[in-house]
Write an enzyme that holds these catalytic residues in place. Sequence first.
Site, mmCIF file in Angstrom:
data_model
loop_
_atom_site.group_PDB
_atom_site.id
_atom_site.type_symbol
_atom_site.label_atom_id
_atom_site.label_comp_id
_atom_site.label_asym_id
_atom_site.label_seq_id
_atom_site.Cartn_x
_atom_site.Cartn_y
_atom_site.Cartn_z
ATOM 1 N N HIS A 183 25.378 38.531 11.608
ATOM 2 C CA HIS A 183 26.126 38.953 10.494
ATOM 3 C C HIS A 183 25.445 39.780 9.409
ATOM 4 O O HIS A 183 24.252 39.882 9.493
ATOM 5 C CB HIS A 183 26.827 37.793 9.891
ATOM 6 C CG HIS A 183 26.071 36.703 9.504
ATOM 7 N ND1 HIS A 183 26.312 36.269 7.999
ATOM 8 C CD2 HIS A 183 25.052 35.989 9.771
ATOM 9 C CE1 HIS A 183 25.299 35.383 7.886
ATOM 10 N NE2 HIS A 183 24.491 35.279 8.855
ATOM 11 N N CYS A 214 30.458 42.829 5.299
ATOM 12 C CA CYS A 214 30.455 41.857 6.379
ATOM 13 C C CYS A 214 31.305 42.457 7.546
ATOM 14 O O CYS A 214 30.904 42.767 8.860
ATOM 15 C CB CYS A 214 30.425 40.682 6.332
ATOM 16 S SG CYS A 214 32.055 40.138 5.630
ATOM 17 N N HIS A 221 34.313 36.056 5.107
ATOM 18 C CA HIS A 221 33.207 36.443 5.717
ATOM 19 C C HIS A 221 33.408 36.322 7.033
ATOM 20 O O HIS A 221 34.021 35.554 7.355
ATOM 21 C CB HIS A 221 31.793 35.456 5.138
ATOM 22 C CG HIS A 221 30.507 36.056 5.677
ATOM 23 N ND1 HIS A 221 30.096 37.334 5.275
ATOM 24 C CD2 HIS A 221 29.749 35.699 6.546
ATOM 25 C CE1 HIS A 221 28.759 37.427 5.865
ATOM 26 N NE2 HIS A 221 28.562 36.409 6.528
#
Length: 164
Positions: A135, A71, A123
């Site tokens: 994302h 990510c 994240h």
Amino acid sequence: MRTISLKKIIAATVCFGVILSANAIVAPKETYAATSTSAKAAGIISTAQALKGKVKYKFGVNNPSKYIFDCSSFTKYVFAKHGVKLTWGSKAQSKQGKFVSKSNLRKGDLVFFSVSKPGQVNHVGIYIGNGKFIHNTIGSKVNGVIVSNLSSYSKRYITARRVL
């Protein structure tokens, strides 16, 4: 007497005109800065969306040549395409830029979540407006770039940062 009054009127008019001119010079500069930031955010979002279906998620990987990212290497890659340097790692990125409250999110802000260890940033995504973010992630039905509703992550939401 009339001549003095006329001179005062002319002087006042000239001074007022100078003030108006000075404000006219300042206003476009401020407008330009806001436009520049929003244009950069739009470009970042466009780049991220163009990578949907092309990028694969793999934890701990930053491989731009094969479009394999985790990510944070994804956000690092996308922002770098627009001249914004981010560090690698969601926790490290969560310390860059300036804090922004959830209620004041703007397009291009980084949003951070806890998806594995409760309470810890692990994240990151990019806020795209209208309560959504983009994302790079992996799940039971997805491996790659997706758009999600921020409300779906409300229990995992930790913070946001403005780096533009």
